[in-house]
Design an enzyme around this catalytic site. Sequence first.
Site, mmCIF file in Angstrom:
data_model
loop_
_atom_site.group_PDB
_atom_site.id
_atom_site.type_symbol
_atom_site.label_atom_id
_atom_site.label_comp_id
_atom_site.label_asym_id
_atom_site.label_seq_id
_atom_site.Cartn_x
_atom_site.Cartn_y
_atom_site.Cartn_z
ATOM 1 N N TYR A 76 0.921 -1.175 0.227
ATOM 2 C CA TYR A 76 -0.145 0.044 -0.013
ATOM 3 C C TYR A 76 0.764 1.350 0.109
ATOM 4 O O TYR A 76 0.617 2.172 -0.800
ATOM 5 C CB TYR A 76 -0.850 0.145 1.240
ATOM 6 N N GLU A 114 -11.334 5.986 5.515
ATOM 7 C CA GLU A 114 -10.771 6.814 6.670
ATOM 8 C C GLU A 114 -11.669 7.096 7.697
ATOM 9 O O GLU A 114 -11.392 7.323 8.972
ATOM 10 C CB GLU A 114 -10.189 8.177 5.985
ATOM 11 N N TRP A 164 -4.678 2.025 10.858
ATOM 12 C CA TRP A 164 -4.895 1.787 9.509
ATOM 13 C C TRP A 164 -4.763 0.508 9.188
ATOM 14 O O TRP A 164 -5.676 -0.021 8.057
ATOM 15 C CB TRP A 164 -4.192 2.927 8.768
#
Length: 202
Positions: free
Chosen positions: A18, A40, A48
């Site tokens: 990522y 988000e 995350w």
Amino acid sequence: MEFERCGWVGSDPLYERYHDEEWGVPMTDDRVLFEFLLLEGAQAGLNWITILKKRENYRRAFARFDPRKVSRFEAADRARLLGDAGIVRNRLKVDAAIENARLFLELQKEEGSAAVYLWSFVGGRPLQNEWPSLKQVPAVTPEAEAMSKALRKRGFRFVGPTICYAFMQAMGLVNDHTVGCFRQKAVAELGRRFRLEPPPRG
């Protein structure tokens, strides 16, 4: 060969991929922008990597992040989502995702594209930073505060300044790869060649 990466990247290959391929690359695809507003928001209060590992589940659960389809979700869909162990089963976040999809469509209709509106907070060009280390990278900036205020005024939820800044970092509105990171210069070069002009009106 081992590359130096930003300090927030762990050793998980998913996290590394990522960071190496997506994070900070300027993005103008409305569907991807909607995806990251949703993700988000789901990440609020969590790490995350937790959301990243659930990303495919979110893609399946939220109609491949098609805001038009998500905006039409009804009570049965809410019940399905709250029973889905593959995503964060938080009623406030689920309800916000569906309502935000409706507002996202309104934004597209008014501005021609959500990208034009969201990129306007950085003047249509990525902000370029050269932070020596992770501890210098801010959690919030004036641009993120302005975006958050504007989105909340429109009715969006889970779009606080910290969430908005994480969104801006992810979608390339700002280049926050640290100086030693092997992606910093490459992403900066992408930013130098990028400019999103608003469409002519009238």
